[in-house]
Design a protein around this motif. Structure first.
Motif, PDB file in Angstrom:
ATOM      1  N   UNK A   1      31.029  35.279  60.182  1.00 43.09           N
ATOM      2  CA  UNK A   1      32.194  36.158  60.047  1.00 43.09           C
ATOM      3  C   UNK A   1      33.383  35.444  59.419  1.00 43.09           C
ATOM      4  N   UNK A   2      33.559  34.169  59.692  1.00 39.19           N
ATOM      5  CA  UNK A   2      34.640  33.421  59.041  1.00 39.19           C
ATOM      6  C   UNK A   2      34.337  33.211  57.564  1.00 39.19           C
ATOM      7  N   UNK A   3      33.055  32.985  57.248  1.00 40.50           N
ATOM      8  CA  UNK A   3      32.680  32.854  55.841  1.00 40.50           C
ATOM      9  C   UNK A   3      32.889  34.177  55.101  1.00 40.50           C
ATOM     10  N   UNK A   4      32.614  35.277  55.774  1.00 43.00           N
ATOM     11  CA  UNK A   4      32.827  36.593  55.158  1.00 43.00           C
ATOM     12  C   UNK A   4      34.295  36.798  54.799  1.00 43.00           C
ATOM     13  N   UNK A   5      35.189  36.334  55.654  1.00 42.46           N
ATOM     14  CA  UNK A   5      36.618  36.466  55.367  1.00 42.46           C
ATOM     15  C   UNK A   5      37.000  35.608  54.171  1.00 42.46           C
ATOM     16  N   UNK A   6      36.461  34.400  54.106  1.00 45.73           N
ATOM     17  CA  UNK A   6      36.724  33.524  52.948  1.00 45.73           C
ATOM     18  C   UNK A   6      36.216  34.187  51.669  1.00 45.73           C
ATOM     19  N   UNK A   7      35.019  34.739  51.730  1.00 47.57           N
ATOM     20  CA  UNK A   7      34.441  35.401  50.548  1.00 47.57           C
ATOM     21  C   UNK A   7      35.279  36.598  50.120  1.00 47.57           C
ATOM     22  N   UNK A   8      35.813  37.323  51.093  1.00 48.74           N
ATOM     23  CA  UNK A   8      36.668  38.463  50.775  1.00 48.74           C
ATOM     24  C   UNK A   8      37.950  37.993  50.082  1.00 48.74           C
ATOM     25  N   UNK A   9      38.571  36.959  50.612  1.00 52.44           N
ATOM     26  CA  UNK A   9      39.819  36.466  50.033  1.00 52.44           C
ATOM     27  C   UNK A   9      39.627  36.059  48.572  1.00 52.44           C
ATOM     28  N   UNK A  10      38.457  35.511  48.251  1.00 45.59           N
ATOM     29  CA  UNK A  10      38.182  35.100  46.864  1.00 45.59           C
ATOM     30  C   UNK A  10      38.273  36.268  45.887  1.00 45.59           C
ATOM     31  N   UNK A  11      38.053  37.486  46.377  1.00 42.51           N
ATOM     32  CA  UNK A  11      38.086  38.670  45.505  1.00 42.51           C
ATOM     33  C   UNK A  11      39.482  39.290  45.429  1.00 42.51           C
ATOM     34  N   UNK A  12      40.411  38.795  46.242  1.00 43.14           N
ATOM     35  CA  UNK A  12      41.742  39.374  46.312  1.00 43.14           C
ATOM     36  C   UNK A  12      42.737  38.566  45.479  1.00 43.14           C
ATOM     37  N   UNK A  13      43.926  39.099  45.327  1.00 42.25           N
ATOM     38  CA  UNK A  13      44.873  38.524  44.371  1.00 42.25           C
ATOM     39  C   UNK A  13      46.091  37.927  45.060  1.00 42.25           C
ATOM     40  N   UNK A  14      45.851  37.055  46.015  1.00 44.45           N
ATOM     41  CA  UNK A  14      46.938  36.310  46.637  1.00 44.45           C
ATOM     42  C   UNK A  14      46.387  35.016  47.220  1.00 44.45           C
ATOM     43  N   UNK A  15      47.284  34.102  47.524  1.00 44.47           N
ATOM     44  CA  UNK A  15      46.887  32.824  48.102  1.00 44.47           C
ATOM     45  C   UNK A  15      46.705  32.971  49.610  1.00 44.47           C
ATOM     46  N   UNK A  16      45.903  32.073  50.182  1.00 46.32           N
ATOM     47  CA  UNK A  16      45.665  32.121  51.624  1.00 46.32           C
ATOM     48  C   UNK A  16      45.608  30.708  52.196  1.00 46.32           C
ATOM     49  N   UNK A  17      46.182  30.555  53.369  1.00 47.47           N
ATOM     50  CA  UNK A  17      46.102  29.317  54.137  1.00 47.47           C
ATOM     51  C   UNK A  17      45.330  29.634  55.412  1.00 47.47           C
ATOM     52  N   UNK A  18      44.222  28.947  55.624  1.00 49.07           N
ATOM     53  CA  UNK A  18      43.337  29.213  56.758  1.00 49.07           C
ATOM     54  C   UNK A  18      43.411  28.048  57.736  1.00 49.07           C
TER      55      UNK A  18
END
Length: 425
Positions: free
Chosen positions: A353-370
């Motif tokens: 589930x954490x990997x799924x969130x990372x994969x989702x963020x890769x498709x979005x248009x903003x930066x993320x700090x995890x």
């Protein structure tokens, strides 16, 4: 002592209390036990501080006339609550769900209190102790009770229903929450629909989101009152990309909430529907929802310096995290950063589930700090994602002076306490 006798003594008291630090004069003190404490040891102190009675379950502490010895304090609290609920004989609305329970409960309470004297769960006191305390906080002046029910394994909702005996029920949604206890999403659905089962068996009423196929399927045999695109109450979202607050249209009214994200639409819609069912005027419904200000790290919109902040850090699970990210994506602000903490209670599904969130963020248009050990185990090759194993690592390494004129999303499970980021901005 029979529960009927104890209830008569309870009616002499102002309220019940389980913590001497919060005790008020004329309270009935229940000496609950926990892993690291024994409430019996505080029974005499409670009386000295003004409690009218102390309910205990260990003979050694039965030292005063005002102490009442029972077999089990917790079970007695629950039995007393069930008896009191029957004694009051008022309509009880119960709600559960994977996400949005507390916000929806607050919205329903705000709406119904426009017309009725309501008593609702305080905060998220929604478990085997919180539900009894909520019921016992209701008085002869209460016209409608609103009870939030939480669960992380099977049979919990069933048990809470046996205490609260609800007349009405609503399930916000079924998501990937508490998978460690429920085992799977199917387990979540089975556990949450224990509320439906109680209401169906007792020929009570279920409020249904007509756009949720699972709710429709599981409530087929019930008396239902529904909302959605194909139902009597057609409530539409009016979402403005440049601003996170959710607007809805209903009966030629536009209601602008202080809640962020499309995922709050159904929470608002449920409150409108339930208000309508109980014949609250449309103008009063509008007033209630527009005046509701979220707090306690739930859907709060803040400003610090040059940054706008969406603080939704009370809790998180894969379903709510995905919804928050997709909603954040729709904001057309040029500079956006999501600060996300680990999601807890996922058991064997945590890594996936954490990997799924990372994969989702890769498709979005903003930066993320995890931030967190689970996110730290994920595979990431994107330059727009930064990962820190601990909050201290993040705190010592991240330079907030570079974050200016941005919109920030802060979200994570309660144990991550992601609101600490506010101190760093």
């Amino acid at each position: 002592m029979k529960i009927e006798q104890l209830h008569k003594l309870f009616l002499e008291c102002n309220s019940v209390c389980t913590d001497t630090r919060k005790l008020k004069v004329n309270d009935m003190f229940f000496a609950l036990k926990g892993e690291n404490f024994n409430g019996n040891t505080y029974a005499e102190q409670a009386l000295n501080n003004g409690a009218k009675y102390s309910i205990i379950d260990e003979e050694a502490f039965n030292t005063k006339e005002q102490t009442i010895l029972v077999n089990n304090v917790l079970e007695t609290l629950q039995e007393l609550a069930a008896f009191h609920r029957t004694f009051l004989n008022i309509p009880i609305i119960a709600l559960t769900g994977s996400n949005g329970k507390t916000t929806t409960k607050e919205l329903i309470n705000a709406t119904l209190s426009q017309k009725y004297k309501t008593t609702a769960t305080i905060g998220n006191l929604n478990n085997h102790i919180g539900v009894p305390l909520t019921l016992l906080s209701m008085t002869k002046n209460t016209e409608i009770g609103i009870v939030e029910m939480g669960a992380n394994h099977q049979k919990e909702i069933e048990f809470l229903c046996s205490i609260a005996k609800p007349d009405y029920g609503y399930i916000t949604n079924f998501g990937k929450a508490h998978l460690e206890g429920f085992g799977s999403v199917e387990g979540v659905i089975k556990g949450k629909t224990e509320l439906y089962n109680f209401l169906i068996e007792n020929k009570k009423t279920i409020f249904v989101n007509g756009n949720d196929a699972i709710q429709i399927e599981k409530s087929k045999q019930a008396n239902t009152f529904s909302f959605g695109n194909d139902d009597k109450f057609n409530i539409q979202i009016v979402f403005i990309e440049a601003h996170p607050n959710v607007k809805v249209s209903y009966n030629n009214l536009t209601i602008e909430s202080h809640l962020i994200g499309e995922y709050n639409f159904y929470n608002i819609a449920a409150a409108i529907t339930i208000g309508n069912y109980f014949k609250v005027d449309d103008s009063a419904i509008k007033k209630a929802i527009e005046n509701y200000i979220p707090n306690n790290n739930r859907s709060q919109v803040l400003t610090k310096g040059t940054n706008n902040i969406i603080l939704d850090a009370y809790n998180a699970n894969p379903t709510s995290m995905q919804a928050a990210l997709l909603s954040f994506e729709k904001l057309n602000n040029s500079s956006k950063v999501a600060f996300l903490g680990d999601m807890f209670e996922l058991g064997k599904d945590a890594e996936l589930e954490h990997q799924n969130i990372v994969n989702l963020i890769k498709t979005l248009h903003f930066k993320a700090i995890l931030i967190g050990e689970n996110f730290n185990k994920t595979k990431n090759s994107s330059s727009k994602i930064g990962i820190f194993k601990t909050f201290d690592d993040f705190k010592s390494s991240f330079d907030f002076s570079k974050v200016e004129n941005a919109t920030l999303l802060i979200k994570g499970s309660r144990g991550m306490a992601m609101e600490r980021i506010l101190e760093l901005i």
